[in-house]
Write a protein that holds these residues in place. Sequence first.
Motif, PDB file in Angstrom:
ATOM      1  N   GLY A 130       0.806  -1.213   0.000  1.00  0.00           N
ATOM      2  CA  GLY A 130       0.000   0.000   0.000  1.00  0.00           C
ATOM      3  C   GLY A 130       0.838   1.261   0.000  1.00  0.00           C
ATOM      4  O   GLY A 130       0.306   2.367  -0.061  1.00  0.00           O
ATOM      5  N   ASN A 131       2.156   1.118   0.127  1.00  0.00           N
ATOM      6  CA  ASN A 131       3.021   2.293  -0.003  1.00  0.00           C
ATOM      7  C   ASN A 131       4.366   1.850  -0.571  1.00  0.00           C
ATOM      8  O   ASN A 131       4.640   0.654  -0.708  1.00  0.00           O
ATOM      9  CB  ASN A 131       3.186   3.026   1.331  1.00  0.00           C
ATOM     10  N   LEU A 132       5.195   2.835  -0.870  1.00  0.00           N
ATOM     11  CA  LEU A 132       6.401   2.527  -1.617  1.00  0.00           C
ATOM     12  C   LEU A 132       7.404   1.731  -0.787  1.00  0.00           C
ATOM     13  O   LEU A 132       8.135   0.891  -1.321  1.00  0.00           O
ATOM     14  CB  LEU A 132       7.036   3.831  -2.130  1.00  0.00           C
ATOM     15  N   ILE A 133       7.444   1.951   0.521  1.00  0.00           N
ATOM     16  CA  ILE A 133       8.437   1.228   1.324  1.00  0.00           C
ATOM     17  C   ILE A 133       8.025  -0.236   1.458  1.00  0.00           C
ATOM     18  O   ILE A 133       8.874  -1.137   1.426  1.00  0.00           O
ATOM     19  CB  ILE A 133       8.677   1.902   2.692  1.00  0.00           C
ATOM     20  N   ALA A 191       2.538   6.785   0.777  1.00  0.00           N
ATOM     21  CA  ALA A 191       1.332   5.984   0.586  1.00  0.00           C
ATOM     22  C   ALA A 191       0.821   6.127  -0.845  1.00  0.00           C
ATOM     23  O   ALA A 191       0.646   7.250  -1.336  1.00  0.00           O
ATOM     24  CB  ALA A 191       0.265   6.425   1.570  1.00  0.00           C
ATOM     25  N   PHE A 192       0.595   4.977  -1.496  1.00  0.00           N
ATOM     26  CA  PHE A 192       0.047   5.006  -2.849  1.00  0.00           C
ATOM     27  C   PHE A 192      -1.327   5.668  -2.817  1.00  0.00           C
ATOM     28  O   PHE A 192      -2.193   5.276  -2.036  1.00  0.00           O
ATOM     29  CB  PHE A 192      -0.085   3.585  -3.416  1.00  0.00           C
ATOM     30  N   THR A 193      -1.513   6.669  -3.665  1.00  0.00           N
ATOM     31  CA  THR A 193      -2.750   7.419  -3.694  1.00  0.00           C
ATOM     32  C   THR A 193      -3.207   7.485  -5.135  1.00  0.00           C
ATOM     33  O   THR A 193      -2.400   7.691  -6.029  1.00  0.00           O
ATOM     34  CB  THR A 193      -2.515   8.859  -3.197  1.00  0.00           C
ATOM     35  N   ILE A 260       6.331  -0.126 -12.162  1.00  0.00           N
ATOM     36  CA  ILE A 260       6.303   1.067 -13.012  1.00  0.00           C
ATOM     37  C   ILE A 260       4.878   1.622 -13.093  1.00  0.00           C
ATOM     38  O   ILE A 260       4.662   2.833 -13.020  1.00  0.00           O
ATOM     39  CB  ILE A 260       6.872   0.731 -14.405  1.00  0.00           C
ATOM     40  N   VAL A 261       3.916   0.689 -13.187  1.00  0.00           N
ATOM     41  CA  VAL A 261       2.521   1.144 -13.194  1.00  0.00           C
ATOM     42  C   VAL A 261       2.204   1.891 -11.906  1.00  0.00           C
ATOM     43  O   VAL A 261       1.628   2.983 -11.909  1.00  0.00           O
ATOM     44  CB  VAL A 261       1.559  -0.060 -13.346  1.00  0.00           C
ATOM     45  N   ARG A 262       2.622   1.296 -10.782  1.00  0.00           N
ATOM     46  CA  ARG A 262       2.351   1.929  -9.485  1.00  0.00           C
ATOM     47  C   ARG A 262       2.972   3.320  -9.402  1.00  0.00           C
ATOM     48  O   ARG A 262       2.335   4.276  -8.962  1.00  0.00           O
ATOM     49  CB  ARG A 262       2.948   1.083  -8.356  1.00  0.00           C
ATOM     50  N   HIS A 265       1.026   5.667 -11.745  1.00  0.00           N
ATOM     51  CA  HIS A 265      -0.367   5.940 -11.379  1.00  0.00           C
ATOM     52  C   HIS A 265      -0.508   6.486  -9.976  1.00  0.00           C
ATOM     53  O   HIS A 265      -1.221   7.462  -9.755  1.00  0.00           O
ATOM     54  CB  HIS A 265      -1.203   4.654 -11.501  1.00  0.00           C
ATOM     55  N   ASP A 266       0.141   5.842  -9.013  1.00  0.00           N
ATOM     56  CA  ASP A 266      -0.199   6.107  -7.617  1.00  0.00           C
ATOM     57  C   ASP A 266       0.872   6.873  -6.860  1.00  0.00           C
ATOM     58  O   ASP A 266       0.690   7.196  -5.692  1.00  0.00           O
ATOM     59  CB  ASP A 266      -0.505   4.780  -6.895  1.00  0.00           C
ATOM     60  N   VAL A 267       2.010   7.136  -7.474  1.00  0.00           N
ATOM     61  CA  VAL A 267       3.002   7.998  -6.830  1.00  0.00           C
ATOM     62  C   VAL A 267       3.018   9.356  -7.523  1.00  0.00           C
ATOM     63  O   VAL A 267       2.776  10.390  -6.897  1.00  0.00           O
ATOM     64  CB  VAL A 267       4.406   7.359  -6.862  1.00  0.00           C
ATOM     65  N   TYR A 268       3.275   9.353  -8.825  1.00  0.00           N
ATOM     66  CA  TYR A 268       3.320  10.623  -9.549  1.00  0.00           C
ATOM     67  C   TYR A 268       1.939  11.045 -10.040  1.00  0.00           C
ATOM     68  O   TYR A 268       1.615  12.234 -10.030  1.00  0.00           O
ATOM     69  CB  TYR A 268       4.295  10.515 -10.730  1.00  0.00           C
ATOM     70  N   GLY A 269       1.136  10.060 -10.457  1.00  0.00           N
ATOM     71  CA  GLY A 269      -0.104  10.406 -11.124  1.00  0.00           C
ATOM     72  C   GLY A 269       0.216  10.649 -12.589  1.00  0.00           C
ATOM     73  O   GLY A 269       1.170  11.365 -12.909  1.00  0.00           O
ATOM     74  N   ILE A 270      -0.571  10.041 -13.460  1.00  0.00           N
ATOM     75  CA  ILE A 270      -0.184  10.025 -14.863  1.00  0.00           C
ATOM     76  C   ILE A 270      -0.177  11.430 -15.456  1.00  0.00           C
ATOM     77  O   ILE A 270       0.716  11.792 -16.229  1.00  0.00           O
ATOM     78  CB  ILE A 270      -1.105   9.057 -15.644  1.00  0.00           C
TER      79      ILE A 270
END
Lengths: 498, 480
Positions: A130-133, A191-193, A260-262, A265-270
Amino acid sequence: MSGEAALPLLVLASSLLPGLVIFFLPEQRVALRTTLNLAGAVLKLALVGVMIWGVFHGVHYEARLPLLPGLDLVLRADPLAMLFVVLSSFLWLVTTVYAIGYLEGSPHRSRFFGFFSLCVTATVGVALAGNLITFLLFYELLTLATYPLIVHRGTDEARRAGRTYLIYTIAGGALLLIGTVWLYTLSGTLAFTSRGFLSGLDASLHGALAVIFVLLIAGLGVKAALIPLHGWLPQAMVAPAPVSALLHAVAVVKAGAFGIVRVLHDVYGIQFAAGLGLTLPLAMLAAATVVYGSLRALFQDDLKRRLAFSTVSQVAYIVLGIAIAGPLAVVGGLVHLVHQGLMKITLFFCAGNLAETLGIHKISEMDGVGRRMPWTMTAFSIGALGMIGVPPTVGFISKWYLGLGALETGQGWVIAVLAGSSLLNAAYFLPILYAAWFKAPAGDWPAERDFGRRETAWALLAPSLLTAFLTLAFGLLALAPFSPLQWASFIADLEYAR
Amino acid sequence: MPFAGVPWEVLIILLPLAGAMACFLWPRRALPLALLTALAVSVGVAGLGWQVVTQGVKRHAVGGWGAPLGIDLYADGLSLLMLAVTAVVALAVGVYARGYFKARAARAFWPLSLFLWAALNALFLSADIFNLYVTLELLGLAAVALVALAGGAAALNGAMRYLLVGLLGSLAYLLGVALLYHGFGSLDLAILGERVEASPVVWAAMGLMSAGLLLKTALFPLHFWLPAAHASAPAPVSALLSALVVKASFYILLRLWLTAFPPTDAVVAQLLGLLGAGAVLWGGMQALRQTRLKLLVAYSTVAQLGYLFLAFPLASVMGWGGAIYLLLSHAVAKTAMFMAAGNIRRFGGHDRIADLDRVAQRLPLTIAAFGLAGVSIMGLPPSGGFIAKWLLLEAAVRTNQWWWVVVLVAGGLLTAAWVFRVIGYAFTQARVPHAPRAVPVGMEWAALAMAVTAIVLGLVAPWPLALLAVGAPFAGGAGG
């Protein structure tokens, strides 16, 4: 503990605990080991089934454990996670059956299946992170759990392949670690958002964010085998066939692509990543990988090596689809995560069948093999046609959506890449099919084993046929509810909120 | 609470001393006596831990005299963590040594190791610089005797070098103590912290004390004595030395740095960091070049000690959590690694890395222990080493000291290189096969237990880090 928190943990435990027990089983306890393996795999699939139903109906599965002050270990089931979880737990079950057949009578099976279970545990952890770590933790665990499988045969060649694998993956992991720490110091969260958590940061940090992006993608690109970080993958084919399946379809390259998808999508936002000008270079790198992998595959005579370069090319489709940054292309990229897995695992299973049954390792030895092993070669043909993108296989669905997505965002050059790559795919797969079905056998097979009336052992044939069947079925029924395509569209809708 | 008033801090010094005496007097009963003592001391440490957690910092005036005249024992979060890791390592080494030693060497090992434990406990509880000197000297003597235990020319040579270096280090430290006492009329850390002001005498004292302690901690380039001493000792002794003894002098340096010494400018911290970086890189490269497993593990200790000093230029921002966590996880991981090396040596009769000859198949628990300990030492998750490295990296990035990031990552890669070099050879067949000898089960499990502890430390970090804040030893100024 509530069901919402327990379920992700149970999904992990269903392969972790059997794996730990298997490590300590004596070699000759075959029945118990097989039971544990299969029970764990079936249980995991059942739990995942419950979870996917819940996720579809909006249940929020999340488990947390404090890791550091301010940073938690988070396991969370969102739709994207489920796509990967379902793929890897299903393919794990299939590969376990195959591995039991493949390794029958060979030494050190307790160790093998122990690490095999650890690998899948790590993959499911990567998916549910659920998060990068948390992602980083399981990503590194995957590296460590795969290494003993690559060197499993204990030859000097295997040791060298293992060393190459580690040089690439540990260095990649270090880049990922630096990127993650840096990101944390800038944003204060990992946290992946949905749609990313970085767009609010000050514009003066955008340069740093671009560098971090490069670090993260380089770290993930190693496992996803993007050029120029792909060198380990063709070497690692010295490992036994079930391990190749694990590397190419179930776990390792998928973990890289999924990461890479994560990140996008969920760290930078496309949108934010596109705004920073990061997606186009990534798309071009992926396109270059697509073409390069296919070109190299053309010139390999070793079957598994050719398949390995084909993986380099095919996994880059996933990255390409995400990086084109349009809703339809994303569907194509995400669905290819599943489709490539099905097709490539079919091909590697068949390659393993040929090697185990007839001792065939080279394409030049495959003349007329279709008559000796018709079922295996039927499965192989379906997988190969899928790779080329012939309808109604799943490969066609992926390429169709990638192409539409490219047009939608006005990036016509991608069409050229897709077409060129399909031609190349045809150029390196069709000669194999021609030789297998239409040429006459050259003489005796290199090392034939007798399986009576059957062409090979059931445990080897059944998994190949099942995944080949699905390659067709998910292509024909792409619009059925809960098909990979539908689920990928569901995820893309969340990201793009159309 | 019925035990609320028990002076555990006194008992955990006296108990191992008494145990050492008993083992010396009744050598035939040494084994049960020593294990009984070890259990009792562990209970004592747990009891003290309970008191510190619930009631905060504990200060005990021995004989009721109190500072500045008498001897004070002092326990805060930092002391407690050091005592705890000592107890954990000592227990595991006890189990391991049971299978390792033959009758004659065992007679000397049990009393000496308990004596070493008493010295360590006293050191971690000391609140004044002279007491620290005394305990450091006792520790050094016990350690030298333990190194000599292996017998043979190499061990005696190693022990002799170790003795001379140790004496030189303590002497330098003692000179500094004399200077400070002469200048400020006190030996107590807290009192010194209030009185000391920057002056040439203080700088001289600081220099002498630090140099002595750095020599004893084997910080690059003063590490020259460590590989020989640690590699020539018997495996359980190597574990004790690498895990605990070198950390003791680092602990003293840290206490002085935090409380007694006046604040220095950043140059000193950067210099220590630079030496630490040298240790990380040099130790890592030397480890990679070794052909003998024990020597390799010993060089890795040189590298790991370097990380502790990297924390000096970083601690201003993030505190000492990273360094202390590294110290704890390295202690357990290195114990596991030396135990594994001992097992491999026992098994094949040698520790040449290229001839490991499929120990992965034939000694799986030991190789698992080596691998898991390696994961922690190279700082991969999930492990205590990863937590430490994360904290250090975070501090380096936050303070924009990118050169330390490079060192931290390069050190990790070097470590990974040698760990996997060993493991790779463990999977393959050697050219010259050896007739294996049986390894006692306890020795394998002790190694694995320590390795698993190092991994588990990666999942429970918030608790030790919270404990570290008890008594605010890192608050600066009058923390003592």
